[in-house]
Write an enzyme that holds these catalytic residues in place. Structure first.
Site, mmCIF file in Angstrom:
data_model
loop_
_atom_site.group_PDB
_atom_site.id
_atom_site.type_symbol
_atom_site.label_atom_id
_atom_site.label_comp_id
_atom_site.label_asym_id
_atom_site.label_seq_id
_atom_site.Cartn_x
_atom_site.Cartn_y
_atom_site.Cartn_z
ATOM 1 N N CYS A 1 -46.291 -38.924 -16.059
ATOM 2 C CA CYS A 1 -44.826 -38.955 -15.649
ATOM 3 C C CYS A 1 -44.492 -37.977 -14.315
ATOM 4 O O CYS A 1 -45.027 -36.821 -14.352
ATOM 5 C CB CYS A 1 -43.880 -38.463 -16.773
ATOM 6 S SG CYS A 1 -42.179 -38.281 -16.337
ATOM 7 N N GLN B 1 -34.241 -42.670 -37.765
ATOM 8 C CA GLN B 1 -35.407 -42.210 -37.205
ATOM 9 C C GLN B 1 -35.728 -42.835 -35.843
ATOM 10 O O GLN B 1 -35.470 -43.982 -35.420
ATOM 11 C CB GLN B 1 -36.319 -42.372 -38.009
ATOM 12 C CG GLN B 1 -36.588 -41.754 -39.396
ATOM 13 C CD GLN B 1 -36.867 -40.368 -39.146
ATOM 14 O OE1 GLN B 1 -37.489 -39.597 -38.137
ATOM 15 N NE2 GLN B 1 -37.247 -39.610 -40.109
ATOM 16 N N GLU C 1 -25.245 -38.240 -49.514
ATOM 17 C CA GLU C 1 -25.328 -37.587 -48.287
ATOM 18 C C GLU C 1 -23.775 -37.102 -48.031
ATOM 19 O O GLU C 1 -22.901 -37.563 -48.427
ATOM 20 C CB GLU C 1 -25.377 -38.993 -47.277
ATOM 21 C CG GLU C 1 -25.297 -38.800 -45.805
ATOM 22 C CD GLU C 1 -25.982 -37.657 -44.953
ATOM 23 O OE1 GLU C 1 -25.544 -36.706 -44.439
ATOM 24 O OE2 GLU C 1 -27.282 -37.780 -45.145
ATOM 25 N N CYS D 1 -38.829 -32.238 -41.317
ATOM 26 C CA CYS D 1 -39.166 -32.314 -39.860
ATOM 27 C C CYS D 1 -39.376 -30.902 -39.280
ATOM 28 O O CYS D 1 -39.356 -30.671 -38.189
ATOM 29 C CB CYS D 1 -37.943 -32.884 -38.977
ATOM 30 S SG CYS D 1 -36.352 -32.147 -39.406
#
Length: 471
Positions: free
Chosen positions: A77, A302, A352, A428
């Site tokens: 990059c 995700q 949730e 995570c």
């Protein structure tokens, strides 16, 4: 050996020893203190100029390389080293995986202090570039300048930028030409938005003065080939807003969902804003094993679709369902995991805290003709109580995928109280996962561990753990 350089210190021929937290590498100074250095690879031997000194460590940058690590590769990059997005792009992918697995192991051993099985090898990502399905870019009328530009006496002309925030600088944006994180037409759309805006005199946001038309650009793509584009405007200028939206839709007819929002708040978060549909439909579709999931502008999903599929397969495998189990999916989001495991379960209960996510979960279940999933909204530590369990059945298996902060202690206490046979913990953040596992160690034994790399070229890593109730 060190020598003074104005107020700073230069350490000579320092060997980089390890890859540390947040994508920086670690070395040892002559006085024994740790030195954190960005953009170097373990094995490099460098001169380091420090710019921050603390009681236990230094922060610095490499100013000269004496030896290059065998694990070093050439970044592909053009923005590497300035953009803070892909900090490990100069490291071989096999080494990235090694350090990610090592981080998980260190956290579980050092923070968790629990008995662990042999780790299963980290699952690498087949795609190491162009793997993200969501990107967010910011507009600025004061782009980040290189040192060469700063030292130049030439007129720098247009200072508009559309790209990423420079790390630790909220008001400076790096203008991005090509990003290697999201498949095309992501780069083409972003560059066209910037070029058209410049050509037509549309103003870019000034974060200090709080003025300007164009504020942010969000692009979402899916494995089905659908594309969502959302432009956030700061000013309510209908004529110029429609000018750029019409041009974009004409230039890229493959756009599935074109949306906008006018947001003149102090922050640019979308979650409390009124998003408007301009063209197409207000969602795109993601597909996995024949299941279809609608993704709207505010949905959590995700960000690596291909690797999410692998993550969910590991989660389902760890759960070891036979078709007779009641499964609770805590922190279910839009119900993706719940629906993914539903065909192997008797019943799945998803919980949730975000109402919009539960609305999406119910719509997705209806679309997929799934009848054994139920979804409920509420604060996990409040909703997940004895009455809830009495109403919906005692879980045989709990799947939990909490945010980075991990599970609330009240949720852990409730899991310990009802003691299902298995808990599959997807995380995570293996540091908070390790903390939670220590709290559960009295009743649960870790029997399987499998890290999953969702974010190549970065230090981030997911981890899946199977806990089984002690006999």
């Amino acid at each position: 050996m060190a020598k003074k350089n104005t107020d700073k210190v230069v350490f000579h021929q320092i060997k980089v020893l390890d890859a540390g937290a947040k994508g920086v590498s670690v070395a040892k100074a002559p006085d024994g203190k740790v030195v954190f250095i960005p953009n170097v690879v373990p094995g490099d031997v460098v001169d380091v100029q420090t710019f921050k000194k603390r009681k236990a460590y230094y922060e610095g940058k490499a100013v000269h390389f004496h030896e290059y690590s065998a694990h070093r590769v050439e970044p592909i990059c053009e923005h590497f080293g300035v953009c803070g997005g892909c900090k490990w792009q100069n490291m071989k992918y096999s080494q990235q995986l090694y350090y990610k697995q090592n981080e998980v192991k260190n956290h579980l051993q050092r923070i968790g202090k629990i008995e662990l099985p042999e780790f299963e090898p980290i699952l690498g990502s087949e795609k190491q570039f162009f793997y993200r399905n969501k990107m967010e870019f910011s507009f600025s009328n004061s782009r980040w300048l290189t040192e060469k530009e700063i030292d130049s006496t030439e007129d720098l002309g247009n200072r508009n930028a559309l790209g990423f925030h420079i790390p630790k600088m909220w008001d400076k944006i790096l203008d991005i030409n090509k990003c290697h994180l999201q498949e095309d037409p992501s780069n083409a759309i972003r560059n066209e938005v910037r070029d058209f805006a410049n050509a037509n005199g549309l103003t870019f946001f000034n974060p200090r003065a709080h003025e300007g038309l164009l504020r942010t650009l969000m692009l979402r793509t899916s494995s089905t080939g659908e594309i969502m584009v959302l432009i956030q405007f700061f000013e309510n200028d209908k004529a110029n807003r429609e000018l750029i939206l019409d041009h974009l839709y004409e230039k890229f007819p493959q756009i599935t969902s074109l949306q906008y929002v006018v947001n003149n708040k102090a922050n640019d978060t979308l979650y409390d804003t009124d998003i408007k549909l301009y063209k197409g439909r207000d969602y795109i579709l993601e597909e996995m094993e024949g299941l279809k999931f609608s993704i709207n502008a505010k949905s959590f999903y995700q960000t690596n679709s291909d690797q999410a599929y692998e993550l969910y397969k590991i989660t389902r495998d760890f759960a070891g369902l036979t078709g007779n189990e009641i499964v609770y999916d805590l922190y279910t989001g839009t119900g993706t995991i719940a629906q993914f495991v539903s065909k192997k379960a008797k019943k799945v209960i998803g919980v949730e805290s975000v109402p919009e996510a539960i609305k999406d979960a119910k719509l997705n279940a209806e679309r997929n003709e799934i009848t054994n999933c139920e979804f409920f909204v509420g604060d996990m530590k409040v909703v997940f109580n004895d009455d809830f369990i009495a109403q919906h059945g005692h879980p045989d298996v709990i799947i939990t995928d909490p945010p980075r902060d991990g599970m609330h202690k009240d949720v852990i206490e409730q899991i310990m109280k009802i003691a299902p046979e298995k808990v599959v913990y997807v995380s995570c953040n293996s540091a908070t996962q390790a903390r939670d596992l220590a709290l559960m160690d009295e009743k649960y034994k870790v029997t399987r561990v499998r890290p999953v790399d969702m974010f190549p070229q970065t230090h981030h890593v997911e981890n899946v753990i199977l806990l089984e109730r002690r006999k």
